[in-house]
Design an enzyme around this catalytic site. Structure first.
Site, PDB file in Angstrom:
ATOM      1  N   ASP A 288      -3.098 -18.440   0.971  1.00 32.55           N
ATOM      2  CA  ASP A 288      -4.073 -18.927   0.179  1.00 32.55           C
ATOM      3  C   ASP A 288      -4.618 -20.133   1.309  1.00 32.55           C
ATOM      4  OD1 ASP A 288      -1.432 -19.867  -0.354  1.00 32.55           O
ATOM      5  OD2 ASP A 288      -1.917 -20.677  -2.270  1.00 32.55           O
TER       6      ASP A 288
ATOM      7  N   ASP B 116     -10.669  -9.141   8.025  1.00 29.34           N
ATOM      8  CA  ASP B 116     -12.113  -9.028   7.984  1.00 29.34           C
ATOM      9  C   ASP B 116     -12.694 -10.622   7.622  1.00 29.34           C
ATOM     10  OD1 ASP B 116     -12.247  -6.375   7.706  1.00 29.34           O
ATOM     11  OD2 ASP B 116     -12.990  -6.228   5.581  1.00 29.34           O
TER      12      ASP B 116
ATOM     13  N   TYR C 112       0.712  -1.302  -0.093  1.00 31.14           N
ATOM     14  CA  TYR C 112       0.015  -0.100   0.067  1.00 31.14           C
ATOM     15  C   TYR C 112       1.041   1.242   0.047  1.00 31.14           C
ATOM     16  CZ  TYR C 112      -3.776  -3.275   1.069  1.00 31.14           C
ATOM     17  OH  TYR C 112      -4.955  -4.114   1.239  1.00 31.14           O
TER      18      TYR C 112
ATOM     19  N   LYS D  93       3.657 -15.656   1.674  1.00 30.59           N
ATOM     20  CA  LYS D  93       3.370 -16.252   0.344  1.00 30.59           C
ATOM     21  C   LYS D  93       4.919 -16.671  -0.164  1.00 30.59           C
ATOM     22  CE  LYS D  93       0.929 -17.626  -3.115  1.00 30.59           C
ATOM     23  NZ  LYS D  93       0.090 -18.937  -3.040  1.00 30.59           N
TER      24      LYS D  93
ATOM     25  N   ASP E 257      -5.108  -6.990   5.894  1.00 32.74           N
ATOM     26  CA  ASP E 257      -6.211  -6.352   5.486  1.00 32.74           C
ATOM     27  C   ASP E 257      -7.599  -7.280   5.109  1.00 32.74           C
ATOM     28  OD1 ASP E 257      -7.856  -4.264   4.646  1.00 32.74           O
ATOM     29  OD2 ASP E 257      -6.944  -3.554   3.065  1.00 32.74           O
TER      30      ASP E 257
END
Ligand code: NAD
Length: 358
Positions: free
Chosen positions: A224, A252, A141, A192, A248
């Protein structure tokens, strides 16, 4: 102990739920012999209306001179037409940046009596009690270069950079291991590393930091697989350590395992002043109607007691009072079910105060 707490109620339901959390903190101070000073500041749409800016200098000074910040929520339809840099939500970015908040902590815990509010089956979610730790100021980001450029042959190319330094990884890993020490002492680091070099470094540094925390176990999981495991067997996780983008998304996902948005607290911490707030927004659809659930904000105040002031006993007392109140059958509208007693925002706050150990 003595502490100064900045109280930024903000907009919409923020103005109803924050006073309930303040009531709880005042009662804790009285019962346990602490002295909390509360200093209110304008933020978000209210600050725009009063002084023309979402994060006035005075509010920032109040926050910086405090030991912790309690925030409600910002935003609402009234300010949606404003230019992006003047929107209420800019205040959140400004506070994060100015307070150097590099770690976001979001617990996802199932209150057993609310299991039916989840979209997943009771046997999958029963016993969920995890903490997602998200790195907040680095990664893709913020990484450079980034942009959208024209290609010579026509068309465009959009690009971002996922970048982490050893120091950035080390400091967020320390937050995770320290938090794990207060819990079940198990950190799962998400990456990852099979594809990304930044993840390869992430894994190496987190493994290295663990050497200082021999009492905490560490395992690594690909992002994943983690997304799958969260809905397959979420109970396996204690502390989930994530970079900015993975956190992020996964925070959620973890939050929604446990039901209503009105129940979910968060903490953002940095080198000095921490910020404690519910994860939900200003809920303009129910604002001013005494319908908002104050539990997310009261649970954020409990996080403040533990993470900002190291008052673990007091923090647990607040969490227990929330559980007792739910066990007694009190419910705000968002979590209401047949046979339960429907209460408003203030009544729920009063009941939690009442159920604090004397
Ligand atoms: P929201 O979280 O405000 O509301 C989503 C839904 O959840 C609504 O139906 C609302 O009634 C319900 N809800 C939220 N909090 C609740 C509570 N405590 N008790 C009961 N029900 C609750 O999200 P939104 O509607 O997308 O956004 C509304 C405004 O809030 C927007 O201006 C948005 O930008 C802002 N926002 C602010 C923050 C923040 O301050 N941290 C976060 C998200 C959104």
């Amino acid at each position: 102990m003595k502490a100064r707490i900045a109280v930024l109620a903000g907009d919409g339901v923020g103005r109803e739920i924050v006073p309930e959390a303040v009531k709880v903190l005042k009662t804790v101070a009285e019962r346990y012999g602490h002295s909390f000073e509360f200093v209110a500041g304008d933020v978000g749409g209210h600050a725009i209306d009063n002084v023309g800016l979402p994060l006035p200098q005075e509010t920032l000074s109040i926050a910086k001179q405090s030991d912790a910040v309690l925030l409600g929520a910002v935003g609402g339809p009234k300010w949606e037409g404003l230019e992006y840099s003047l929107r209420p939500e800019r205040a959140l970015l400004g506070l994060r940046e100015q307070l150097g908040l590099y770690a976001n902590l979001r617990p996802a815990k199932l209150y057993p009596m609310l299991a039916d509010a989840s979209t997943l089956r009771r046997e999958v979610i029963e016993g969920i009690d995890m903490l997602v730790i998200r790195e907040l100021t680095g990664g893709i980001y913020f990484g450079k270069p980034k942009g959208i450029e024209q290609l010579p042959g026509g068309g465009e190319r959009g690009f971002n950079t996922e970048v982490y330094t050893t120091d950035e990884i080390r400091r967020i890993a320390v937050v995770a291991f320290e938090a794990a020490r207060k819990r079940r002492k198990q950190v799962t680091s998400v990456d990852k590393a099979n594809v990304l070099e930044s993840s390869e470094l992430w894994r190496r540094v987190v493994t290295d930091v663990q050497k200082d925390y021999a009492d905490v176990t560490l395992n690594h999981i690909y992002v994943d697989n983690c997304a799958m495991q969260l809905v397959r067997n979420p109970r396996q996780f204690d502390v989930l350590l994530c970079n900015n983008i993975f956190g992020d998304i996964l925070s959620d996902e973890a939050a929604m395992l446990t039901g209503s948005i009105g129940m979910l607290p968060s903490a953002s911490i940095g080198s000095k002043v921490g910020l404690f707030e519910p994860i939900h927004g200003s809920a303009p659809d129910i604002a001013g109607k005494n319908l908002a659930n104050p539990i997310a904000t009261i649970a954020s105040a409990a996080m403040m007691l533990s993470y900002a002031f190291r008052l673990d006993k007091e923090s647990q007392a607040v969490e227990r009072a929330i559980v007792t109140t739910l066990e007694l059958g009190l419910r705000t509208k968002d979590i209401h079910a047949a046979g339960m007693r429907l209460v408003g925002t203030a009544e729920m706050g009063d009941a939690i105060v009442h159920n604090l150990p004397s």
